[in-house]
Design a protein around this motif. Structure first.
Motif, PDB file in Angstrom:
ATOM      1  N   UNK A  85       0.854  -1.175   0.000  1.00 34.04           N
ATOM      2  CA  UNK A  85       0.000   0.000   0.000  1.00 34.04           C
ATOM      3  C   UNK A  85       0.894   1.231   0.000  1.00 34.04           C
ATOM      4  N   UNK A  86       0.639   2.174  -0.909  1.00 30.59           N
ATOM      5  CA  UNK A  86       1.561   3.278  -1.087  1.00 30.59           C
ATOM      6  C   UNK A  86       1.059   4.542  -0.417  1.00 30.59           C
ATOM      7  N   UNK A  87       1.975   5.473  -0.301  1.00 26.04           N
ATOM      8  CA  UNK A  87       1.631   6.818   0.093  1.00 26.04           C
ATOM      9  C   UNK A  87       1.368   7.624  -1.164  1.00 26.04           C
ATOM     10  N   UNK A  88       0.694   8.751  -1.007  1.00 27.34           N
ATOM     11  CA  UNK A  88       0.545   9.675  -2.123  1.00 27.34           C
ATOM     12  C   UNK A  88       1.738  10.622  -2.109  1.00 27.34           C
ATOM     13  N   UNK A  89       2.127  11.062  -3.290  1.00 23.67           N
ATOM     14  CA  UNK A  89       3.285  11.931  -3.435  1.00 23.67           C
ATOM     15  C   UNK A  89       2.880  13.139  -4.259  1.00 23.67           C
ATOM     16  N   UNK A  90       3.247  14.328  -3.821  1.00 24.13           N
ATOM     17  CA  UNK A  90       2.993  15.543  -4.582  1.00 24.13           C
ATOM     18  C   UNK A  90       4.120  15.748  -5.585  1.00 24.13           C
ATOM     19  N   UNK A  91       3.749  15.951  -6.851  1.00 23.08           N
ATOM     20  CA  UNK A  91       4.731  16.204  -7.897  1.00 23.08           C
ATOM     21  C   UNK A  91       4.307  17.461  -8.651  1.00 23.08           C
ATOM     22  N   UNK A  92       5.285  18.115  -9.262  1.00 20.96           N
ATOM     23  CA  UNK A  92       5.023  19.332 -10.035  1.00 20.96           C
ATOM     24  C   UNK A  92       5.259  19.066 -11.513  1.00 20.96           C
ATOM     25  N   UNK A  93       4.390  19.640 -12.350  1.00 18.89           N
ATOM     26  CA  UNK A  93       4.586  19.576 -13.798  1.00 18.89           C
ATOM     27  C   UNK A  93       5.817  20.407 -14.146  1.00 18.89           C
ATOM     28  N   UNK A  94       6.668  19.869 -15.021  1.00 18.80           N
ATOM     29  CA  UNK A  94       7.958  20.496 -15.307  1.00 18.80           C
ATOM     30  C   UNK A  94       8.017  21.168 -16.668  1.00 18.80           C
ATOM     31  N   UNK A  95       6.882  21.338 -17.342  1.00 18.55           N
ATOM     32  CA  UNK A  95       6.872  21.997 -18.646  1.00 18.55           C
ATOM     33  C   UNK A  95       5.459  22.498 -18.925  1.00 18.55           C
ATOM     34  N   UNK A 153      13.783   9.679  -7.009  1.00 23.04           N
ATOM     35  CA  UNK A 153      13.731   8.207  -7.023  1.00 23.04           C
ATOM     36  C   UNK A 153      13.167   7.620  -5.735  1.00 23.04           C
ATOM     37  N   UNK A 154      13.483   8.221  -4.594  1.00 19.55           N
ATOM     38  CA  UNK A 154      12.959   7.702  -3.329  1.00 19.55           C
ATOM     39  C   UNK A 154      11.445   7.841  -3.264  1.00 19.55           C
ATOM     40  N   UNK A 155      10.918   8.940  -3.821  1.00 22.38           N
ATOM     41  CA  UNK A 155       9.460   9.130  -3.835  1.00 22.38           C
ATOM     42  C   UNK A 155       8.795   8.151  -4.793  1.00 22.38           C
ATOM     43  N   UNK A 156       9.452   7.853  -5.891  1.00 24.26           N
ATOM     44  CA  UNK A 156       8.917   6.876  -6.837  1.00 24.26           C
ATOM     45  C   UNK A 156       8.727   5.525  -6.164  1.00 24.26           C
ATOM     46  N   UNK A 157       9.668   5.150  -5.317  1.00 25.33           N
ATOM     47  CA  UNK A 157       9.561   3.863  -4.633  1.00 25.33           C
ATOM     48  C   UNK A 157       8.419   3.790  -3.639  1.00 25.33           C
ATOM     49  N   UNK A 158       7.861   4.931  -3.230  1.00 20.22           N
ATOM     50  CA  UNK A 158       6.733   4.931  -2.295  1.00 20.22           C
ATOM     51  C   UNK A 158       5.403   4.616  -2.968  1.00 20.22           C
ATOM     52  N   UNK A 159       5.389   4.719  -4.279  1.00 21.11           N
ATOM     53  CA  UNK A 159       4.137   4.552  -5.014  1.00 21.11           C
ATOM     54  C   UNK A 159       3.898   3.093  -5.372  1.00 21.11           C
ATOM     55  N   UNK A 160       2.655   2.671  -5.240  1.00 19.86           N
ATOM     56  CA  UNK A 160       2.276   1.298  -5.611  1.00 19.86           C
ATOM     57  C   UNK A 160       2.312   1.133  -7.124  1.00 19.86           C
ATOM     58  N   UNK A 161       2.573  -0.081  -7.577  1.00 16.04           N
ATOM     59  CA  UNK A 161       2.561  -0.394  -9.004  1.00 16.04           C
ATOM     60  C   UNK A 161       1.119  -0.665  -9.430  1.00 16.04           C
ATOM     61  N   UNK A 162       0.681   0.037 -10.465  1.00 15.52           N
ATOM     62  CA  UNK A 162      -0.690  -0.100 -10.970  1.00 15.52           C
ATOM     63  C   UNK A 162      -0.649  -0.659 -12.376  1.00 15.52           C
ATOM     64  N   UNK A 163      -1.358  -1.747 -12.590  1.00 18.46           N
ATOM     65  CA  UNK A 163      -1.450  -2.352 -13.919  1.00 18.46           C
ATOM     66  C   UNK A 163      -2.563  -1.664 -14.703  1.00 18.46           C
ATOM     67  N   UNK A 164      -2.251  -0.968 -15.786  1.00 14.29           N
ATOM     68  CA  UNK A 164      -3.300  -0.303 -16.562  1.00 14.29           C
ATOM     69  C   UNK A 164      -4.244  -1.320 -17.201  1.00 14.29           C
ATOM     70  N   UNK A 165      -5.500  -0.915 -17.347  1.00 19.43           N
ATOM     71  CA  UNK A 165      -6.486  -1.765 -18.007  1.00 19.43           C
ATOM     72  C   UNK A 165      -6.711  -1.275 -19.432  1.00 19.43           C
ATOM     73  N   UNK A 166      -7.304  -2.133 -20.255  1.00 18.34           N
ATOM     74  CA  UNK A 166      -7.655  -1.789 -21.639  1.00 18.34           C
ATOM     75  C   UNK A 166      -6.436  -1.315 -22.430  1.00 18.34           C
ATOM     76  N   UNK A 167      -5.322  -2.029 -22.287  1.00 18.27           N
ATOM     77  CA  UNK A 167      -4.104  -1.648 -22.999  1.00 18.27           C
ATOM     78  C   UNK A 167      -3.310  -2.889 -23.373  1.00 18.27           C
ATOM     79  N   UNK A 168      -2.672  -2.836 -24.559  1.00 16.75           N
ATOM     80  CA  UNK A 168      -1.691  -3.855 -24.914  1.00 16.75           C
ATOM     81  C   UNK A 168      -0.362  -3.497 -24.257  1.00 16.75           C
ATOM     82  N   UNK A 169       0.320  -4.482 -23.751  1.00 19.72           N
ATOM     83  CA  UNK A 169       1.588  -4.245 -23.068  1.00 19.72           C
ATOM     84  C   UNK A 169       2.715  -4.902 -23.870  1.00 19.72           C
ATOM     85  N   UNK A 170       3.725  -4.112 -24.179  1.00 25.09           N
ATOM     86  CA  UNK A 170       4.949  -4.632 -24.801  1.00 25.09           C
ATOM     87  C   UNK A 170       6.062  -4.485 -23.776  1.00 25.09           C
ATOM     88  N   UNK A 171       6.610  -5.604 -23.347  1.00 27.77           N
ATOM     89  CA  UNK A 171       7.602  -5.616 -22.277  1.00 27.77           C
ATOM     90  C   UNK A 171       8.931  -6.122 -22.832  1.00 27.77           C
TER      91      UNK A 171
END
Length: 266
Positions: A85-95, A153-171
């Protein structure tokens, strides 16, 4: 003689009344009834009965039930059960004019454009760490590319991995001959004038997400090596004359693709 005169007049009246008020069957009115008629005529016409119509009953109005509209919600996403279970993280748009999309990938519909320095609340990340699932200040939810936001990078690790729906995945993945993963390797996926991009993460994995309708032959090729790649040393320098490249540098794939793609860095 003076007393007989009124009697004679009454009889004449009676005669006149009988003549004027006779029934068809020849039945005559009695003198008493004649006197009553004379008295009514002297006193004026008989009073009329005025009938006041009853006021119509007021209709009973049944109140119309209030229709409660539930607020619109974004398309559901499946959260990986293996992720904490992840925390929420505040991020800013960079462009400026950064696009919020319905799914992680440049080929999915845009929800809105966002301005530079706009603050977003991130709830999760797509596999490959290239896209964040976020919500804007006006509660619009969608996906934004990590390339256009500021997140540590440390904030990225706090976020849960979400599998998108209705999408083809190329890995795919990139590793050296010792099976050590290579991060920061950029690939382009091209079909005619259509193009999407992805970069390997620290684990050497890259992911493309395409609409379910995508099909046919696509070219997947190596295009860049980030300065943050573990191949580079110092100030974005290569360890030798050449940093190397994945083998093969490009390949053709036919969608939908079922298997993962493995590249060896040489």
């Amino acid at each position: 003689l003076a007393k007989k005169t009124p009697i004679i007049r009454i009889r004449k009246m009676e005669t006149e009344i009988v003549d004027k008020n006779s029934y068809t069957g020849g039945m005559k009115l009695t003198p008493l009834f004649s006197l009553l008629l004379l008295f009514a005529a002297a006193c004026g016409s008989l009073p009329q009965v005025v009938v006041t119509p009853a006021a119509p009953a007021s209709p009973t109005l049944t109140p119309i039930p209030t229709l409660t509209l539930a607020p619109a919600t974004p398309s559901p996403v499946a959260v990986s059960t293996s992720a904490p279970v992840s925390s929420t993280v505040l991020v800013d748009v960079a462009a400026d004019n950064v696009i919020l999309r319905s799914n992680p990938g440049k080929l999915f519909p845009a929800i809105r454009t966002m301005s530079n320095k706009e603050t977003l609340m991130a709830f999760g990340r797509a596999p490959g760490d290239g896209w964040l699932f976020v919500k804007t200040s006006n509660h619009q939810a969608g996906w934004v590319s990590v390339s256009f936001v500021t997140i540590a990078p440390a904030e990225m690790g706090l976020l849960a991995v979400i599998e998108p729906t209705d999408a083809q995945v190329i890995h795919g993945s990139v590793a050296d001959i010792n099976h050590d993963p290579i991060g920061g390797v950029g690939f382009a996926l091209v079909h005619g004038q259509t193009r999407d991009d992805a970069t390997t993460n620290a684990s050497g994995d890259f992911y493309f997400y395409l609409p379910q309708s995508a099909s046919g032959m696509w070219q997947l090729g190596y295009v860049s090596l980030a300065c943050t790649s573990n191949i580079r040393v110092g100030s974005c320098q290569c360890p030798t004359v050449s940093c190397g490249q994945p083998n093969p540098p490009s390949t053709m794939i036919n969608l939908p693709l079922q298997e993962a793609l493995n590249f060896v860095w040489k």
